[in-house]
Design an enzyme around this catalytic site. Structure first.
Site, PDB file in Angstrom:
ATOM      1  N   ASP A  38      35.352  34.500  32.041  1.00 24.67           N
ATOM      2  CA  ASP A  38      36.316  35.196  32.902  1.00 24.67           C
ATOM      3  C   ASP A  38      37.705  34.635  32.571  1.00 24.67           C
ATOM      4  OD1 ASP A  38      35.591  36.880  35.884  1.00 24.67           O
ATOM      5  OD2 ASP A  38      37.633  36.578  35.134  1.00 24.67           O
ATOM      6  N   ILE A  39      38.717  35.224  33.187  1.00 27.68           N
ATOM      7  CA  ILE A  39      40.094  34.868  32.823  1.00 27.68           C
ATOM      8  C   ILE A  39      40.450  33.449  33.270  1.00 27.68           C
ATOM      9  CG2 ILE A  39      41.091  35.816  34.942  1.00 27.68           C
ATOM     10  CD1 ILE A  39      42.663  36.139  31.443  1.00 27.68           C
ATOM     11  N   ARG A  40      39.696  32.951  34.267  1.00 29.50           N
ATOM     12  CA  ARG A  40      39.916  31.551  34.690  1.00 29.50           C
ATOM     13  C   ARG A  40      38.569  30.969  35.101  1.00 29.50           C
ATOM     14  NH1 ARG A  40      41.547  34.852  38.376  1.00 29.50           N
ATOM     15  NH2 ARG A  40      43.654  34.945  37.552  1.00 29.50           N
ATOM     16  N   TYR A  52      42.541  54.758  37.185  1.00 26.98           N
ATOM     17  CA  TYR A  52      41.175  54.222  37.065  1.00 26.98           C
ATOM     18  C   TYR A  52      40.229  55.296  36.517  1.00 26.98           C
ATOM     19  CZ  TYR A  52      36.824  51.985  38.691  1.00 26.98           C
ATOM     20  OH  TYR A  52      35.583  51.406  38.777  1.00 26.98           O
ATOM     21  N   LYS A  89      38.133  55.416  33.092  1.00 28.39           N
ATOM     22  CA  LYS A  89      36.669  55.549  33.076  1.00 28.39           C
ATOM     23  C   LYS A  89      36.245  56.706  32.169  1.00 28.39           C
ATOM     24  CE  LYS A  89      35.676  51.983  35.351  1.00 28.39           C
ATOM     25  NZ  LYS A  89      35.056  50.857  34.610  1.00 28.39           N
TER      26      LYS A  89
HETATM   27  C1  VAH Z   1      36.268  51.128  43.331  1.00 27.12           C
HETATM   28  N1  VAH Z   1      34.211  49.907  43.767  1.00 27.12           N
HETATM   29  O1  VAH Z   1      36.300  51.392  44.509  1.00 27.12           O
HETATM   30  C2  VAH Z   1      34.964  50.613  42.735  1.00 27.12           C
HETATM   31  C3  VAH Z   1      34.116  51.754  42.230  1.00 27.12           C
HETATM   32  C4  VAH Z   1      33.110  53.952  42.810  1.00 27.12           C
HETATM   33  C5  VAH Z   1      33.949  52.835  43.287  1.00 27.12           C
HETATM   34  O2  VAH Z   1      34.594  52.280  41.055  1.00 27.12           O
HETATM   35  O3  VAH Z   1      37.230  51.268  42.609  1.00 27.12           O
END
Ligand code: VAH
Length: 317
Positions: free
Chosen positions: A32-34, A139, A143
């Site tokens: 991990d990063i730390r 996000y 994905k």
């Molecule tokens: C989020 N727990 O909330 C993550 C996930 C489907 C939710 O990708 O970003």
């Protein structure tokens, strides 16, 4: 040997321990990063790794002669929406580095996708495996790009890439950071501590969810599945249940009758949640590699409250 990135995160912290049980502690290199003095760092090999450093990733994998990379290091949806360019850099830069390392060292690679890979124009009920994906969050863009990139590395370079579109994951070991579905984790902690919770997601907002033990079992089952049976690779819909805040509150009230639920909707995370499906269809995962979930809302709530009570006793003891 397995290299895990993001090993201190919500999935990583439990998957690392589970894989160490199954495959032997010394075979699972956690990074991990730390570094923190966590069970993950103390129960087997741990190294600091910045996944955006391509050379460091390659050298780490080579040094430990890994044949599998479990790439979990990423920013989740709400954080990614606050820092979109950092999210692109970390989520996509880290994935490209993991894929390049997997290509050069001929490793198998797992990285999670999410119901966040769907967008507002995707049919929301029983969302099929193969359907339009026009997410409007950074996000979600990460994905969908990740799914396509992992498919590309498979058909172009023969890399054995595999992935799951996870729903919200609920766990009592390591709370998630910066997610949209995190309300469904926080509510249990708050119920034990204060017998009340103020939800930032509105009533009537349905999202797919899964208890962490089912998620860990799904990752291991997919990675061990017979490749010749896989029609899909990097984006299997998997879900155990779908509920809205009222339903999880009602289930908690069965255990803690005086529990009080309030609402203070956060427009940013509410709009992310509104762009995601209400329920997704896990048929392909069931048919291609035998996915099944053991925990529904009732069984998960029993276990979460029991384990959090035990945890709080240990802390106070
Ligand atoms: C989020 N727990 O909330 C993550 C996930 C489907 C939710 O990708 O970003």
């Amino acid at each position: 040997k397995v290299l895990v990135t993001g090993a201190l995160g919500q999935i990583g912290s439990e998957l690392t321990l589970k894989m160490r049980e199954v495959y032997g502690a010394d075979n699972i290199i956690a990074t991990d990063i730390r570094k923190t003095d966590s069970d993950v760092a103390q129960s087997g090999p741990f190294e600091v790794l910045d996944v955006t450093d391509e050379k460091a990733m390659f050298n780490m994998a080579k040094k430990h002669e890994v044949d599998t990379i479990i790439h979990l290091a990423a920013l989740l949806s709400a954080t990614a929406e606050k820092k979109p360019l950092l999210a692109w850099h970390l989520n996509m830069g880290g994935l490209v580095n993991a894929l390049e390392t997997a290509r050069e060292l001929e490793c198998q690679l797992f990285t999670p996708s999410s119901i966040g890979a769907f967008g507002p124009t995707t049919p929301k009920d029983w969302t099929p495996q193969d359907i339009i994906q026009r997410p409007n969050t950074m996000y979600g863009v990460n994905k969908v790009s990740g799914e396509l990139l992992c498919d590309y590395y498979h058909h172009k370079f023969g890399v054995d890439t595999r992935g799951l579109r996870f729903p919200g994951l609920i766990s009592y070991v390591t709370p998630p950071g910066g997610g949209t579905t995190d309300y469904a984790v926080e509510i249990y902690y708050e119920a034990i501590k204060n017998k009340r919770y103020t939800s930032y997601i509105d009533k009537g907002t349905y999202m797919d969810m899964m208890y962490m033990p089912d998620a860990l079992a799904a990752i291991i089952a997919l990675m061990e599945a017979d490749a010749s049976k896989l029609k899909h690779r990097n984006s299997f819909n998997v879900s155990a249940m779908s509920f809205d805040p009222e339903q999880i509150a009602a289930e908690i009230k069965r255990h803690i009758p005086e529990f009080v639920m309030n609402y203070e909707v956060d427009p940013v995370r509410q709009s992310i949640a509104d762009s995601w499906p209400n329920t997704i269809d896990s048929t392909c995962a069931k048919e291609e590699w035998g996915f099944k979930a053991e925990y529904d809302l009732e069984k998960m709530t029993n276990d979460m409250l029991l384990k959090l009570r035990l945890k709080s006793l240990l802390v106070t003891a």
